[in-house]
Design an enzyme around this catalytic site. Structure first.
Site, PDB file in Angstrom:
ATOM      1  N   ASP A 161     -10.843   2.923   3.979  1.00  0.00           N
ATOM      2  CA  ASP A 161     -11.248   1.516   3.920  1.00  0.00           C
ATOM      3  C   ASP A 161     -12.774   1.393   3.949  1.00  0.00           C
ATOM      4  OD1 ASP A 161      -9.233  -0.279   3.545  1.00  0.00           O
ATOM      5  OD2 ASP A 161      -8.767  -0.556   5.665  1.00  0.00           O
ATOM      6  N   LYS A 208       0.844  -1.206   0.000  1.00  0.00           N
ATOM      7  CA  LYS A 208       0.000   0.000   0.000  1.00  0.00           C
ATOM      8  C   LYS A 208       0.869   1.241   0.000  1.00  0.00           C
ATOM      9  CE  LYS A 208      -3.826  -2.412   2.195  1.00  0.00           C
ATOM     10  NZ  LYS A 208      -4.536  -2.777   3.408  1.00  0.00           N
ATOM     11  N   GLN A 214      -4.538  -1.170   9.659  1.00  0.00           N
ATOM     12  CA  GLN A 214      -4.431  -2.511   9.077  1.00  0.00           C
ATOM     13  C   GLN A 214      -5.005  -3.546  10.051  1.00  0.00           C
ATOM     14  OE1 GLN A 214      -3.291  -3.240   5.909  1.00  0.00           O
ATOM     15  NE2 GLN A 214      -3.909  -5.345   6.302  1.00  0.00           N
TER      16      GLN A 214
END
Ligand code: NAP
Length: 292
Positions: free
Chosen positions: A121, A54, A98
């Site tokens: 997200d 990422k 994460q």
């Protein structure tokens, strides 16, 4: 019949190139550079690889990366304090925690602390609620990637029978909501579904996100269906033989003979997640800057 194989790698590369060129234009017009902050707690090997990918993708797209790594023993308050700072930081357009986080932390509660405008997200309760209500907001990346893959083969979604196997908050639920918003007739399946095979065999669009290698067999696939395989299952070296060792939830070799289009694993859905994360980060930066 042999299905069209949907090349997620190529489609993701196209999306990433589009985002990179839009980032350039955004910087020129606003004088600001979109920034993506990732927060990794601990050293789960898979998460280390994902976060690294990422971060690299963020740089390639011309955005500023902010790479925060905390030890596995960190307290809830320390993570919450970092998220609070990133929420306030004007240079940060998107914040990503994460998952999974270590057991002593409460991942969903921490995720919920991310500013919904920076929630790239799309997993905060505010953005999940906005999706459920059909309001604008940041959407989860993997389901967005699946929509892009469906578009790439001109799959008819409106009025189609869409079956999503798996009901996770991360993927299955938002996927179903996005399909519903596009006027599909959506069925969600899970571990208690009776006669999974018969339900799947109704699907014009069949999406599997279970985490069970080759659960979806040939008889589960309606002839001509579009099949999207989200599953990522690692085989033991003995099972893998001379393959990559990564297989999906769909028995690809069997389903490719019946479907009209299908994603492979690897190289299908996987690459789309990061591409859509970059797009979400740019969208968040645009929204913050008040530009479209
Ligand atoms: P998850 O939280 O692991 O949940 C799995 C879902 O599958 C649950 O809803 C479960 O039902 C259902 N399930 C389990 N066994 C089943 C069975 N025999 N028949 C029908 N349904 C069954 O799901 P997830 O996080 O969405 O992950 C699913 C898979 O997708 C994993 O392989 C993951 O690695 C992959 N994934 C890939 C990406 C990507 O490519 N970037 C992103 C996200 C996920 P219950 O709810 O009843 O327990």
């Amino acid at each position: 019949m042999s299905a069209t194989i949907i090349d997620g790698k190529a489609i993701a590369a196209r999306v990433r190139a589009e985002v990179a060129s839009e980032v350039k234009a955004f910087i020129q017009s606003t004088g600001r550079t979109p920034g993506l902050a990732t927060v990794l707690v601990g050293e789960d090997p898979g998460s280390v690889v994902y976060v690294g990918a990422k971060q690299r993708a963020c740089v390639e797209a011309g955005m500023t990366p902010f790479d925060h790594r905390l030890g596995a023993g960190v307290s809830f308050e320390e993570v919450a304090e970092l998220l609070g700072r990133l929420n306030e930081d004007q240079a940060v357009s998107g914040v990503l925690l994460q998952l999974p986080v270590p057991d002593q932390l409460d991942g969903p509660t921490l995720t919920g602390m991310i500013d919904p405008g920076k929630d790239v997200d799309g997993l905060t309760p505010v953005n999940a609620g906005r999706l459920a209500l059909g309001l604008p907001g940041l959407r989860p990346c993997t389901p967005l990637g699946v929509l892009e893959l469906l578009r790439s083969v001109d799959a008819t979604v409106e009025g189609a029978e869409a079956v999503v196997v798996g009901r996770s908050n991360l993927f299955g639920k938002p996927m179903a909501q996005l399909l519903l918003a596009q006027n599909a007739t959506v069925t969600m399946c899970h571990s208690r579904t009776r006669n999974l095979r018969a339900v799947c065999a109704r699907a014009d669009v069949l999406i599997a996100a279970v985490g069970r290698a080759r659960l979806i067999e040939r008889e589960f696939v309606k002839p001509g269906a579009v099949v999207i395989d989200v599953g990522m299952n690692r085989l033991t070296p003995e099972q893998a033989g001379n393959t990559s060792g990564l297989v999906g939830d769909v028995d690809f070799t069997a389903a490719v003979e019946v479907a009209s289009a299908i994603t492979p694993v690897p190289g299908g859905v996987g690459p789309m997640t990061i591409a859509c994360l970059l797009r979400n980060t740019l969208d968040a930066a645009r929204h913050r800057a008040g530009v479209q």
